[in-house]
Design a protein around this motif. Structure first.
Motif, short mmCIF file in Angstrom:
data_model
loop_
_atom_site.label_atom_id
_atom_site.label_comp_id
_atom_site.label_asym_id
_atom_site.label_seq_id
_atom_site.Cartn_x
_atom_site.Cartn_y
_atom_site.Cartn_z
N VAL A 155 46.99 36.20 38.50
CA VAL A 155 46.24 36.70 37.46
C VAL A 155 44.34 35.74 38.26
CG1 VAL A 155 45.62 37.21 35.31
CG2 VAL A 155 47.52 37.57 36.22
N GLY A 156 45.03 34.71 38.21
CA GLY A 156 43.43 33.91 38.16
C GLY A 156 43.08 34.12 39.39
N PHE A 157 43.79 33.95 40.72
CA PHE A 157 43.39 34.86 41.85
C PHE A 157 42.59 36.13 41.95
CE2 PHE A 157 42.90 37.86 45.48
CZ PHE A 157 42.41 37.07 46.82
N MET A 158 43.48 36.81 40.61
CA MET A 158 42.57 38.18 40.28
C MET A 158 41.35 38.03 40.01
SD MET A 158 43.77 41.55 38.06
CE MET A 158 43.50 40.64 36.50
N MET A 159 40.97 37.45 39.10
CA MET A 159 39.94 36.96 38.23
C MET A 159 39.02 36.36 39.00
SD MET A 159 42.12 35.66 35.41
CE MET A 159 40.35 34.73 34.03
N PHE A 160 38.95 35.57 39.82
CA PHE A 160 38.27 34.40 41.07
C PHE A 160 37.31 36.00 41.76
CE2 PHE A 160 36.80 32.17 44.40
CZ PHE A 160 36.34 31.96 44.39
N GLY B 17 31.71 40.86 41.36
CA GLY B 17 30.87 41.13 40.78
C GLY B 17 31.12 42.27 39.47
N ASP B 18 32.63 41.95 39.64
CA ASP B 18 33.39 43.17 38.51
C ASP B 18 33.67 42.46 37.10
OD1 ASP B 18 34.67 44.93 37.20
OD2 ASP B 18 35.98 45.43 38.35
N ILE B 19 32.97 41.98 36.19
CA ILE B 19 33.16 41.52 35.06
C ILE B 19 34.02 41.55 34.31
CG2 ILE B 19 32.13 40.26 33.13
CD1 ILE B 19 31.18 39.35 36.09
N SER B 20 34.49 43.05 34.29
CA SER B 20 35.40 43.45 33.61
C SER B 20 36.38 43.07 33.77
CB SER B 20 35.19 45.12 33.16
OG SER B 20 35.72 45.66 34.66
N GLN B 21 37.06 43.02 35.36
CA GLN B 21 38.15 42.76 35.51
C GLN B 21 39.01 41.53 35.51
OE1 GLN B 21 40.77 43.96 37.54
NE2 GLN B 21 39.83 46.19 36.89
N VAL B 22 37.74 40.78 35.32
CA VAL B 22 37.80 38.96 34.16
C VAL B 22 38.00 38.96 33.12
CG1 VAL B 22 36.44 36.26 34.09
CG2 VAL B 22 35.98 38.68 36.28
N LEU C 284 40.05 41.16 31.67
CA LEU C 284 41.08 41.97 31.61
C LEU C 284 42.29 40.53 31.67
CD1 LEU C 284 42.48 44.10 31.64
CD2 LEU C 284 42.50 44.68 33.89
N GLY C 285 41.82 40.23 33.10
CA GLY C 285 42.20 39.19 33.19
C GLY C 285 42.33 37.97 32.24
N MET C 286 41.43 37.09 31.49
CA MET C 286 41.80 36.79 30.35
C MET C 286 42.45 37.05 29.03
SD MET C 286 37.85 35.72 30.74
CE MET C 286 37.74 34.72 28.40
N VAL C 287 41.87 38.86 29.37
CA VAL C 287 43.15 39.06 27.87
C VAL C 287 44.80 39.25 27.99
CG1 VAL C 287 43.89 41.44 26.81
CG2 VAL C 287 41.86 40.52 26.64
N VAL C 288 45.21 39.21 29.83
CA VAL C 288 46.06 39.38 30.30
C VAL C 288 46.89 38.18 30.34
CG1 VAL C 288 47.11 40.16 32.32
CG2 VAL C 288 46.55 41.06 31.54
N LEU C 289 46.48 37.36 30.41
CA LEU C 289 46.81 35.61 30.13
C LEU C 289 46.85 35.81 28.94
CD1 LEU C 289 44.03 33.71 32.45
CD2 LEU C 289 46.72 34.47 32.80
#
Length: 211
Positions: free
Chosen positions: A155-160, A166-171, A173-178
């Motif tokens: 998940v951390g790598f996915m966010m980075f 530049g896909d902030i929505s995925q960042v 999403l990663g925070m929500v998943v965490l």
């Protein structure tokens, strides 16, 4: 994309399981040794406090040199983060066991191992459960940080990686998943474990208070 997200969650949870397993195998024996053996206590207590104060992130440049961008590097940081709160929880739990119970067991003929297994371990379990819960909380955050810096999946790598493109929505999403994964882990496993441990073995604390 959906499959990649599931793979990221699976990788992070797998790494957490590895870290918890090794953390328990290391932290529990060392914690009881530090708590109960004077020579070990004098030798390791300053070291324990020293490394407890050193942030896990400070090890990342070193583990990159030692292990590269690998699962071993992430696991090292995770285990390091879990071990010290767990050891401190064990030491606190052993110190809170009423000495009267230990003396009573010995006066009834119980040997060292029986006193340890039937008096000290049960009496220390509430603090040990708290140490496990705290250590896993720290470890979860360390896992994400390690995945961002040295990971190649999770998940951390996915966010980075999402930030890089530049896909902030995925960042987000990663925070929500965490947050969701940790809430589920804490609510379904850690909190019930700690509560059941305190309810089962908390009578030691009650005896201490009544005494």
């Amino acid at each position: 994309m959906h499959g990649e997200r599931l793979t990221s969650w699976h990788c992070s949870l797998t790494r957490l399981c590895y870290g918890v397993g090794f953390g328990l195998l290391i932290g529990l024996p060392l914690g009881f040794a530090v708590a109960m053996i004077r020579v070990v206590r004098r030798a390791f207590w300053p070291i324990l406090l020293f490394f407890q104060a050193v942030a896990d992130i400070a090890w990342l440049p070193i583990v990159i040199v030692w292990f590269g961008f690998s699962l071993t590097a992430v696991t090292f940081v995770l285990v390091y983060t879990i071990v010290f709160p767990l050891m401190l929880g064990v030491v606190a739990g052993v110190e809170q066991v009423p000495r009267e119970l230990v003396r009573a067991a010995r006066s009834l003929g119980a040997g060292r191992w029986r006193v340890f297994l039937e008096v000290i371990v049960p009496g220390a379990l509430p603090s040990v459960a708290g140490g496990v819960r705290t250590g896993l909380g720290y470890g979860w955050r360390a896992l994400v940080a390690a995945e961002i810096i040295v990971g190649t999946s999770g998940v951390g790598f996915m966010m980075f990686d999402a930030r890089r493109v530049g896909d902030i929505s995925q960042v987000f999403l990663g925070m929500v998943v965490l947050g969701t994964l940790w809430y589920a882990l804490d609510a379904l496993i850690l909190a019930p474990f700690e509560r059941a441990t305190v309810e089962r073995w908390g009578m030691v604390r009650t005896l201490e208070a009544d005494g």
